[in-house]
Design a protein around this motif. Structure first.
Motif, mmCIF file in Angstrom:
data_model
loop_
_atom_site.group_PDB
_atom_site.id
_atom_site.type_symbol
_atom_site.label_atom_id
_atom_site.label_comp_id
_atom_site.label_asym_id
_atom_site.label_seq_id
_atom_site.Cartn_x
_atom_site.Cartn_y
_atom_site.Cartn_z
ATOM 1 N N SER A 95 0.834 -1.217 0.000
ATOM 2 C CA SER A 95 0.000 0.000 0.000
ATOM 3 C C SER A 95 0.864 1.261 0.000
ATOM 4 C CB SER A 95 -0.923 0.008 1.223
ATOM 5 O OG SER A 95 -1.734 -1.148 1.252
ATOM 6 N N LEU A 96 1.927 1.270 0.819
ATOM 7 C CA LEU A 96 2.829 2.420 0.868
ATOM 8 C C LEU A 96 3.564 2.607 -0.449
ATOM 9 C CD1 LEU A 96 4.279 1.879 4.455
ATOM 10 C CD2 LEU A 96 3.018 3.895 3.721
ATOM 11 N N LEU A 97 3.948 1.497 -1.071
ATOM 12 C CA LEU A 97 4.640 1.563 -2.363
ATOM 13 C C LEU A 97 3.724 2.142 -3.432
ATOM 14 C CD1 LEU A 97 7.242 0.812 -3.914
ATOM 15 C CD2 LEU A 97 6.250 -1.444 -4.301
ATOM 16 N N ASN A 154 8.164 -10.557 1.082
ATOM 17 C CA ASN A 154 8.798 -9.266 1.353
ATOM 18 C C ASN A 154 10.030 -9.012 0.498
ATOM 19 O OD1 ASN A 154 7.169 -8.008 3.501
ATOM 20 N ND2 ASN A 154 7.675 -9.836 4.648
ATOM 21 N N ILE A 155 10.717 -10.066 0.090
ATOM 22 C CA ILE A 155 11.837 -9.890 -0.845
ATOM 23 C C ILE A 155 11.330 -9.282 -2.153
ATOM 24 C CG2 ILE A 155 13.438 -11.159 -2.345
ATOM 25 C CD1 ILE A 155 14.004 -13.010 0.042
ATOM 26 N N VAL A 156 10.168 -9.771 -2.618
ATOM 27 C CA VAL A 156 9.564 -9.230 -3.846
ATOM 28 C C VAL A 156 9.189 -7.756 -3.652
ATOM 29 C CG1 VAL A 156 7.607 -9.415 -5.430
ATOM 30 C CG2 VAL A 156 8.713 -11.488 -4.588
ATOM 31 N N ILE A 157 8.555 -7.439 -2.503
ATOM 32 C CA ILE A 157 8.136 -6.053 -2.231
ATOM 33 C C ILE A 157 9.348 -5.117 -2.177
ATOM 34 C CG2 ILE A 157 7.059 -4.518 -0.528
ATOM 35 C CD1 ILE A 157 5.303 -6.954 0.273
ATOM 36 N N PHE A 158 10.411 -5.536 -1.478
ATOM 37 C CA PHE A 158 11.591 -4.683 -1.346
ATOM 38 C C PHE A 158 12.327 -4.531 -2.680
ATOM 39 C CE2 PHE A 158 11.638 -6.365 3.236
ATOM 40 C CZ PHE A 158 10.797 -5.350 3.659
ATOM 41 N N SER A 159 12.271 -5.565 -3.506
ATOM 42 C CA SER A 159 12.894 -5.477 -4.835
ATOM 43 C C SER A 159 12.177 -4.428 -5.691
ATOM 44 C CB SER A 159 12.865 -6.836 -5.530
ATOM 45 O OG SER A 159 13.587 -7.797 -4.796
ATOM 46 N N PHE A 160 10.842 -4.447 -5.644
ATOM 47 C CA PHE A 160 10.074 -3.422 -6.360
ATOM 48 C C PHE A 160 10.347 -2.035 -5.790
ATOM 49 C CE2 PHE A 160 7.423 -6.834 -8.141
ATOM 50 C CZ PHE A 160 7.211 -6.331 -9.419
ATOM 51 N N GLY A 161 10.496 -1.958 -4.460
ATOM 52 C CA GLY A 161 10.805 -0.680 -3.825
ATOM 53 C C GLY A 161 12.140 -0.125 -4.283
ATOM 54 N N ALA A 202 14.768 1.167 -0.062
ATOM 55 C CA ALA A 202 14.528 -0.272 0.082
ATOM 56 C C ALA A 202 15.310 -0.846 1.259
ATOM 57 C CB ALA A 202 14.908 -0.998 -1.203
ATOM 58 N N LEU A 203 16.546 -0.384 1.462
ATOM 59 C CA LEU A 203 17.354 -0.859 2.582
ATOM 60 C C LEU A 203 16.758 -0.409 3.919
ATOM 61 C CD1 LEU A 203 20.953 -0.253 1.145
ATOM 62 C CD2 LEU A 203 19.794 -2.455 1.458
ATOM 63 N N TYR A 204 16.301 0.836 3.971
ATOM 64 C CA TYR A 204 15.633 1.315 5.187
ATOM 65 C C TYR A 204 14.313 0.564 5.415
ATOM 66 C CZ TYR A 204 18.764 5.197 6.306
ATOM 67 O OH TYR A 204 19.856 5.947 6.691
ATOM 68 N N ALA A 205 13.642 0.187 4.308
ATOM 69 C CA ALA A 205 12.395 -0.574 4.417
ATOM 70 C C ALA A 205 12.641 -1.936 5.060
ATOM 71 C CB ALA A 205 11.764 -0.742 3.037
ATOM 72 N N ILE A 206 13.783 -2.550 4.725
ATOM 73 C CA ILE A 206 14.130 -3.834 5.343
ATOM 74 C C ILE A 206 14.311 -3.652 6.849
ATOM 75 C CG2 ILE A 206 15.901 -5.633 5.478
ATOM 76 C CD1 ILE A 206 16.392 -5.151 2.451
ATOM 77 N N LEU A 207 14.963 -2.558 7.235
ATOM 78 C CA LEU A 207 15.147 -2.260 8.660
ATOM 79 C C LEU A 207 13.797 -2.025 9.344
ATOM 80 C CD1 LEU A 207 17.233 -1.818 10.887
ATOM 81 C CD2 LEU A 207 17.371 0.580 10.194
ATOM 82 N N THR A 208 12.906 -1.314 8.662
ATOM 83 C CA THR A 208 11.554 -1.083 9.190
ATOM 84 C C THR A 208 10.821 -2.400 9.391
ATOM 85 O OG1 THR A 208 11.420 1.039 8.042
ATOM 86 C CG2 THR A 208 9.347 0.080 8.767
ATOM 87 N N TYR A 209 10.925 -3.282 8.388
ATOM 88 C CA TYR A 209 10.263 -4.584 8.458
ATOM 89 C C TYR A 209 10.800 -5.419 9.619
ATOM 90 C CZ TYR A 209 9.388 -9.478 7.406
ATOM 91 O OH TYR A 209 9.051 -10.795 7.500
ATOM 92 N N LEU A 210 12.131 -5.423 9.797
ATOM 93 C CA LEU A 210 12.721 -6.208 10.881
ATOM 94 C C LEU A 210 12.279 -5.680 12.245
ATOM 95 C CD1 LEU A 210 16.364 -6.676 9.508
ATOM 96 C CD2 LEU A 210 14.564 -8.406 9.665
ATOM 97 N N ALA A 211 12.206 -4.349 12.389
ATOM 98 C CA ALA A 211 11.737 -3.755 13.647
ATOM 99 C C ALA A 211 10.281 -4.132 13.908
ATOM 100 C CB ALA A 211 11.892 -2.238 13.600
#
Length: 325
Positions: free
Chosen positions: A81-83, A193-200, A209-218
């Motif tokens: 949704s955010l993307l 989530n790998i697919v979502i971050f790749s599109f990001g 995309a790298l910050y998004a991975i950090l957001t997801y992990l948190a």
């Protein structure tokens, strides 16, 4: 309980009993358990609704106070949704509902209609909060945005799960696929989530995309902290004098198998040991709230032991609930 509400519950209980047997007179012996059952349902529904409301406001704070003003994304349906919000002109409040809708239809088939309706109401409420509530922008520091945006979003998702609903539908998809494939729910979520971050990374930037991975992990770690993970199963041991009624409830209402152990109580009302049946069953986290409600209806003093089940092999849990015959 307030006499006014007690009277309302008594009237509802009478109507339910009358609907089951229109011609039979309603006795006090029938009415008292019916009222008690309604009280338990109202109490549990209130508590679950409170969890969901807190979860929605927390997720809204994570989105509007941290992620949205800075163009950040997350994983899951919220991340999609955010993307889309970043690359289209559609408002996030509508995208949250549209993106989650297919997952909730799947949830109605995987779990039940009540779960899907409750989740749809929670997501619609989240859309309302995101659209109409003005949260302050807390910080512009990218690291703080990623960590605390993920924290508040994860807290919202976790509290909603505690209330028996989801505000991010990818958990439902992950559970469904894990039953069809030889993968865990965590593996499926990771692939999604790998697919979502790749599109990001492609549509926005690699940095986002790298910050998004950090957001997801948190967010994921916060969800684990709140509910020990949606993908984990719970082993439940129930010791009650009403063991036969609880066994019937597990089979008839929850559609779950159970194992009965022959036990002996070490301490009775007169200090003597006595025979009793001990019930053991395994359910998912999303079914835990329903189980507590049904047990409280039968025996509010039942002794319940819950333990996390890290893995399962065989049985009915990973395939589907018991089928009616």
């Amino acid at each position: 309980m307030n006499p006014f509400f007690s009277k309302i519950l008594a009237d509802i209980a009478r109507k339910k009993l009358k609907a089951k047997a229109p011609s039979a007179p309603i006795t006090k012996r029938q009415l008292v358990p019916a009222i008690r059952s309604l009280k338990v349902e109202v109490s549990h529904a209130t508590k679950e609704s409170l969890y969901i409301i807190i979860g929605v406001f927390s997720a809204g704070f994570g989105l509007k106070g941290f992620l949205l003003p800075n163009g950040f994304i997350d994983g899951g349906a919220t991340g999609i949704s955010l993307l889309l919000e970043n690359i289209t002109t559609i408002e996030l409040s509508f995208l949250l509902i549209l993106v989650n809708l297919p997952f909730l239809i799947l949830g109605a088939k995987t779990f039940n209609i009540k779960f899907a309706i409750k989740s749809m109401a929670a997501i619609a409420f989240l859309g309302f909060v995101v659209h109409y509530f003005n949260y302050p922008t807390i910080t512009e520091d990218k690291l703080l945005i990623a960590v605390f945006g993920g924290f508040f979003l994860g807290l919202g998702i976790g509290m909603s799960i505690r209330g028996g609903a989801v505000i991010d539908g990818t958990e439902v998809l992950a559970i469904f696929l894990s039953r069809k494939l030889s993968l865990t729910v965590g593996d499926v979520l990771l692939l999604i989530n790998i697919v979502i971050f790749s599109f990001g990374a492609y549509m926005l930037s690699i940095e986002i995309a790298l910050y998004a991975i950090l957001t997801y992990l948190a967010a994921a770690k916060t969800v684990d902290f709140v509910v020990d993970g949606v993908e984990e199963y719970v082993g439940v041991t129930i010791i009650s004098k009403e063991h036969e009624a609880i066994r019937d409830m597990l089979i008839e209402k929850l559609r779950r198998a159970c194992t009965i152990y022959a036990g002996k109580g070490g301490y009775g009302s007169e200090g003597k040991s006595y025979d009793k049946d001990i019930i053991y069953t395994v359910i998912t986290r999303l079914e835990l709230a329903k189980l507590h409600t049904e047990i409280d209806k039968i025996d509010s003093k039942a002794f319940i032991i819950m333990s996390l089940v890290k893995d399962l092999k065989g049985g009915m849990i990973k395939r589907k609930p018991l089928e009616k015959k």
